[in-house]
Scaffold this motif. Structure first.
Motif, PDB file in Angstrom:
ATOM      1  N   VAL A 595       0.825  -1.207   0.000  1.00 33.54           N
ATOM      2  CA  VAL A 595       0.000   0.000   0.000  1.00 33.54           C
ATOM      3  C   VAL A 595       0.857   1.253   0.000  1.00 33.54           C
ATOM      4  CG1 VAL A 595      -1.823   1.184   1.214  1.00 33.54           C
ATOM      5  CG2 VAL A 595      -1.715  -1.277   1.262  1.00 33.54           C
ATOM      6  N   GLY A 596       1.946   1.202   0.731  1.00 37.47           N
ATOM      7  CA  GLY A 596       2.790   2.387   0.847  1.00 37.47           C
ATOM      8  C   GLY A 596       3.269   2.882  -0.500  1.00 37.47           C
ATOM      9  N   TYR A 597       3.621   1.927  -1.387  1.00 37.87           N
ATOM     10  CA  TYR A 597       4.101   2.347  -2.697  1.00 37.87           C
ATOM     11  C   TYR A 597       2.995   3.013  -3.488  1.00 37.87           C
ATOM     12  CZ  TYR A 597       8.587   0.101  -2.251  1.00 37.87           C
ATOM     13  OH  TYR A 597       9.839  -0.217  -1.867  1.00 37.87           O
ATOM     14  N   ALA A 599       0.450   4.655  -2.340  1.00 35.85           N
ATOM     15  CA  ALA A 599       0.283   6.008  -1.814  1.00 35.85           C
ATOM     16  C   ALA A 599       1.422   6.891  -2.311  1.00 35.85           C
ATOM     17  CB  ALA A 599       0.244   5.972  -0.300  1.00 35.85           C
TER      18      ALA A 599
ATOM     19  N   ARG B   2      13.466   5.051   1.981  1.00 41.12           N
ATOM     20  CA  ARG B   2      12.077   5.345   1.675  1.00 41.12           C
ATOM     21  C   ARG B   2      11.604   6.572   2.456  1.00 41.12           C
ATOM     22  NH1 ARG B   2       7.811   0.543   1.806  1.00 41.12           N
ATOM     23  NH2 ARG B   2       5.960   1.855   1.818  1.00 41.12           N
TER      24      ARG B   2
ATOM     25  N   VAL C  24       1.400   6.862   6.238  1.00 41.45           N
ATOM     26  CA  VAL C  24       0.918   5.956   5.190  1.00 41.45           C
ATOM     27  C   VAL C  24       2.067   5.553   4.278  1.00 41.45           C
ATOM     28  CG1 VAL C  24      -0.584   5.800   3.188  1.00 41.45           C
ATOM     29  CG2 VAL C  24      -1.420   6.823   5.264  1.00 41.45           C
ATOM     30  N   LEU C  25       2.952   6.501   3.990  1.00 36.67           N
ATOM     31  CA  LEU C  25       4.022   6.204   3.038  1.00 36.67           C
ATOM     32  C   LEU C  25       5.073   5.288   3.635  1.00 36.67           C
ATOM     33  CD1 LEU C  25       4.700   9.607   1.305  1.00 36.67           C
ATOM     34  CD2 LEU C  25       3.504   7.662   0.416  1.00 36.67           C
ATOM     35  N   LEU C 111       2.755  -5.178   6.159  1.00 41.58           N
ATOM     36  CA  LEU C 111       2.345  -5.022   4.762  1.00 41.58           C
ATOM     37  C   LEU C 111       3.385  -5.574   3.801  1.00 41.58           C
ATOM     38  CD1 LEU C 111       0.757  -1.524   4.823  1.00 41.58           C
ATOM     39  CD2 LEU C 111      -0.343  -3.646   4.274  1.00 41.58           C
TER      40      LEU C 111
END
Lengths: 616, 224, 119, 78
Positions: A595-597, A599, B2, C24-25, C111
């Protein structure tokens, strides 16, 4: 009034047949035959009418439906209706035990109806609509059998859609420029169009027709589709549907543009017609030799369909009297004998339980004599042996090529004919001659309902071969319609002034020589039929099938030519497909599954937009 | 890695937003449509609380859709969590006596407070949504304090359906009488009294029951 | 200081949005991500209300006579946000139920390990 | 005004802390704090309706739902 009646009967009949199938199978069969019979009768009735048009305004969008009958459309309409009737008759027996028959008959009748629609429509919009109906229902019927047939149908529909879109582009362009879609009006406007626009119209529209007629670079859909469709429909496909391309080319080249404009379209020594000629020549040679190495009976016929298209193209591109006549006559002839041959292939498939590989067959001449005669006559027509209709049209085409000083094209045509002879002989020999395999000892002749269309077509092949004047008269009416010089004809051929051809003399000559040959064989026959004995090798029994010498027919020749027959076009498309797949595989990697990607992509896009907004 | 990339991206977005915000100065009068509601709200709807009149009268249809979304979300939650139901109740420790008594004492009071809030939705701040949420939190409390007295799921469903039904029926009556969906067909009454503002209190009661039952049902589903 | 006092609400709501986006990221725990989404939700609500605010205004409720309608804040963002909050909580509950389901299925909330979306 | 500064600072600090905590329960409590302060800010922005909704739903119900969800899954972030 009669044209709309034809259309209504054709389309309505399809629906009624479908509904009748829900009630009982017999009623459906009767209705299907009746509908196609009615179409043949109705179309025969409008023969010899002068050019007639019917105007209808549809209640929505103020669209006009213009129907038009002229010799050209009559010529194609009678072919469509005739072959449609025969294939329906043939399917009665052939399709007896298959499933989803309502669907089958409905789609077959629907395809016939839409093909009729394309030839009698007088405006380009309805032409396009009928064309699309035809494409889609053909797709549905090609993939009727499932399995490999679905892939074949998909191949067909993709290419067909490309062509249809090109045609739509042409139609929209013409409409936005001239504000009309009626063919005759567009024809008169196009006389004053610029060369560039004319070329655009011609090339873009012929893309669609080249695809449907399966000329060389765009032929790849045809062999699969023909081989995988059910046999009665293969004959319709090969005899009629494919030739809609010739109709379309004729329509755009001669009816809409006319000879005056066509002669102007050239850059240096390259003209539009010479390009088409090249395509036709390549198609002939390539297809003939590819057919030679095939082992599947329907695939051989499919490749021959591709190849014979080249002859028609060579004929109609040269706008001389003999060339045009030869091309159009070849359309008719090819339609007759290829339908016949597909019926033969279907009959064998039907009786042997779906065997299409000709290496497993042989010696069926004793078991299926009627089919054999039909196949023999059909192949003779395909090769162009005198007394069959193929001879006359090919003769006309050769004559055009030689008299028009096109030695290379003529050579290509001859080479193609040699290939045709070879694969025609292979077809006959591997199926009907040679040794009968053990398991086919007791198969029967094809059922009567399947013989009937074959016999009819056989008779027609011979009839048009001996009396070519009958169809030639219709064809000269077509030429008169588009103001091309018509060919003078007599009942038996072509009179002296236009280049002598008299089939009645040929008939007598052949009969006499046949008699002599028969006498010779009678007197001097040396061969004696013997029983084949069991044979043993190293003490163990060798099955008789091992001696079947029709396997690997033309083996040395195929070995020689196969390297040159790589289907470049097909490989090219495959490589495009592979390349696309590879690119898509790379693109697919953005879906990492986290999901992070995702977003991150959204924010990235947002940042990108802001970046653009701030600096530009 | 990231984190750095996200920080850079967010920085770019941040800069963009700062520039964009210069055209929206804080605290200035930027109201356009709202003015109409403020000036004519009481006259047209009878509700003193303009927010309520916007939610239930001017944008009543949107509220119906919003309640539907709520319903669908609760339904989806039920579908997702549907399955093997563990008998958790046996494993739970009984609450201490103080907690138990306190919960039993507070529960009706909380319900009363919620009801008060949505009944006075057109007069004071608050309304169906807030009142419903308070009622749902009351049920949460009752679960925490005295789990054995938990109300069965069917009652929540019935209450919730009734709430939705009342909303739609009021809208349909308005459609037949006033000519459009949710038209305010009852007398407006005198402003600033309880029985004023036509159908708004009725609608807010329906919404309150619906939201309360819905949120309580969500909690119920999550706990089971 | 003047800048800060002019924009303190903006700083609050966008700070909330950016912290939510950052969560979220970068975070890999599913419930943490949902918490981030909730922050974004709150931040957006706060922003909408902030836009409708008038300096020195009053709430759009005529609870007592003598209130000046000119100085009332915009009721429309308030009405919108009112419904948004309720929808937000139900969607949040749905997301959490999905998280519970995923946990039951995979035994983890990480995740990086739940990669069924990949193809 | 200084009170608003303090609240906003507290709210942002709560949000950051919520993102840092490894124990999800702590995060959720920090989140409840954020919601609560947001509801106070709503009240300062003259939106009592929204403040009420945020207080009852954001601070109470959401926290409860989160806690239930955490109880049914895993408390610690790995």
């Amino acid at each position: 009034m009669i044209l709309i009646t034809i259309l209504l009967i054709a389309f309505g009949g399809a629906f009624v047949t479908y509904l009748a199938g829900k009630i009982s199978g017999k009623l459906r069969n009767i209705l299907a035959v009746l509908v196609s019979l009615a179409l043949v009768v109705l179309i025969s009735l409008i023969y010899r009418r002068e050019i007639s048009r019917e105007y209808y305004t549809l209640p929505f969008l103020n669209l006009k439906l213009i129907l038009m009958s002229n010799p050209l459309s009559w010529f194609f309409a009678i072919i469509i209706a005739g072959i449609g009737l025969l294939s329906i008759l043939y399917s009665l027996e052939y399709m007896k035990d298959k499933e989803r028959l309502d669907y089958y008959y409905f789609t077959l009748l629907f395809i016939n109806a839409s093909m009729l629609g394309t030839v009698i429509s007088g405006d380009l919009l309805s032409f396009f609509i009928f064309w699309e109906i035809m494409s889609w229902s053909t797709y549905l019927l090609i993939s009727y059998k499932g399995g490999k047939a679905i892939a074949a149908g998909l191949k067909y529909i993709i290419m067909s859609i490309i062509g249809s879109l090109a045609m739509l582009l042409v139609i929209i362009s013409l409409y936005s420029r001239y504000g009309t879609m009626e063919i005759s009006a567009i024809a008169s406007y196009m006389q004053t169009a610029s060369i560039g626009y004319t070329l655009f119209i011609l090339i873009t529209s012929s893309l669609s027709f080249v695809i449907i007629n399966a000329f060389w670079p765009l032929h790849t859909w045809l062999p699969d589709a023909h081989a995988e469709a059910v046999s009665p429909f293969s004959s319709v496909l090969s005899a009629v549907l494919v030739r809609k391309g010739i109709y379309g080319l004729y329509l755009f080249m001669y009816v809409i543009l006319g000879l005056n404009i066509l002669n102007k379209l050239h850059v240096g020594f390259i003209s539009f017609s010479s390009v088409l000629c090249g395509i036709g020549a390549v198609t002939i040679v390539f297809a003939a030799f590819t057919a030679l190495v095939q082992e599947d009976s329907k695939r051989i016929l499919a490749w021959s369909t591709v190849g014979q298209g080249g002859y028609m193209l060579l004929g109609i591109v040269f706008a001389t009297a003999s060339g045009m006549t030869g091309g159009m006559f070849h359309v008719l002839n090819h339609c007759i004998y290829i339908a016949l041959l597909f019926f033969v292939a279907g009959a064998i498939e039907h009786r042997t339980g779906g065997i299409r590989n000709i290496n497993e067959l042989g010696g069926l001449i004793k078991r299926m004599p009627v089919t054999f005669i039909a196949a023999l006559v059909g192949i003779s027509g395909l090769i162009g042996i005198p007394l069959t209709n193929g001879f006359v049209s090919k003769w006309l085409i050769y004559k055009t090529l030689i008299l028009g000083n096109h030695p290379f094209l003529a050579f290509a045509a001859f080479v193609g004919t040699w290939g045709t002879v070879l694969y025609g002989y292979k077809f006959i020999h591997n199926i009907f001659l040679g040794q009968l395999p053990e398991k086919y000892k007791h198969i029967k002749e094809a059922p009567l309902l399947m013989q009937l269309p074959m016999i009819l077509l056989t008779v027609t092949v011979i009839l048009f071969g001996v009396l070519p004047g009958i169809p030639l008269r219709v064809i000269s009416a077509i030429q008169r319609q588009v103001a091309l010089p018509p060919l003078q004809t007599t009942l038996f051929g072509i009179p002296k002034e236009a280049g002598e051809l008299n089939m009645i003399n040929v008939l007598f000559a052949i009969l006499i020589s046949c008699f002599i040959v028969w006498l010779l064989f009678r007197r001097a026959a040396k061969s004696v039929p013997v029983q084949q004995d069991d044979s043993y090798a190293a003490g163990s029994y060798v099955p008789k099938e091992k001696y079947h010498y029709t396997v690997n027919f033309y083996n040395p020749l195929s070995k020689m030519i196969t390297p040159y027959l790589r289907d470049v076009a097909s490989l090219f498309y495959l490589n495009i497909a592979r390349g696309t797949q590879r690119v898509c595989n790379i693109i697919r990697r953005v879906y990492v599954g986290e999901v992070g990607y995702y977003a991150m992509y959204i924010v990235l896009f947002l940042a990108f937009l802001i970046f653009i907004q701030m600096f530009f | 890695m990231r984190k750095i990339i996200s920080l850079i991206l967010l920085g770019i977005v941040c800069v963009g937003i700062i520039f964009a915000l210069y055209s929206i100065p804080f605290g200035k009068d930027k109201i356009k449509v709202g003015k109409h509601y403020i000036y004519n709200g009481i006259k047209e709807t009878g509700a003193v609380n303009i927010v309520t009149s916007v939610v239930l009268n001017y944008r009543g249809f949107d509220t119906l859709g919003e309640v539907t979304i709520l319903f669908i979300a609760a339904l989806g939650l039920g579908v997702v969590l549907y399955g093997k139901k563990k008998k958790r109740k046996e494993g739970l420790e009984p609450a201490s006596l103080v907690l138990y008594t306190g919960c039993r004492f507070l529960f009706p009071l909380i319900l009363l407070f919620g009801a008060y809030i949505f009944i006075h939705g057109h007069l004071t701040p608050g309304g169906g949504f807030q009142g419903g949420a308070i009622i749902a939190s009351g049920f949460l409390l009752s679960y925490l304090g005295c789990p054995r007295k938990w109300i069965s799921k069917e009652r929540f469903n019935i209450t919730e359906s009734l709430g939705g039904l009342v909303f739609v029926i009021m809208g349909l009556i308005g459609l037949t009488i006033g000519g459009y969906f949710l038209s305010n067909f009852l007398p407006k009454g005198i402003a600033n009294t309880l029985f004023s503002a036509g159908i708004i209190p009725i609608l807010y009661c329906a919404v309150g029951f619906k939201v309360g039952a819905e949120l309580a049902g969500i909690i119920y589903n999550m706990i089971e | 200081m003047n800048f800060l006092s002019n924009n303190i609400y903006y700083i609050g709501c966008f700070g909330l949005i950016f912290i939510g986006l950052y969560i979220v990221l970068t975070k890999k725990n599913l419930i943490k991500v949902i918490i981030g989404i909730n922050f974004i939700d709150t931040g957006v609500n706060l922003f909408l209300i902030t836009i409708g605010y008038i300096r020195g205004g009053t709430a759009p409720i005529f609870s007592r006579p003598g209130l000046n309608p000119e100085r009332m804040v915009d009721p429309i963002p308030q009405a919108l946000v009112l419904t948004t909050i309720v929808i937000g909580v139900s969607v949040l509950a749905l997301a959490l139920s999905l998280a519970i389901r995923l946990y039951h299925h995979y035994g983890t909330l990480n995740l990086r390990k739940i990669r069924e979306l990949k193809w | 005004m200084i009170f608003v500064f303090l609240l906003v600072f507290l709210m942002l600090a709560g949000a950051i802390v919520a993102s840092i905590f490894k124990d999800l329960m702590n995060s959720v409590i920090a989140m409840a704090l954020v919601s609560l302060i947001a509801s106070i800010l709503f009240y300062f922005l003259q939106a009592p309706d929204v403040a009420m909704a945020e207080a009852s739903i954001g601070a109470a119900l959401t926290t409860a739902i989160f806690i239930i969800a955490i109880r049914r899954t895993k408390r610690h972030e790995e």
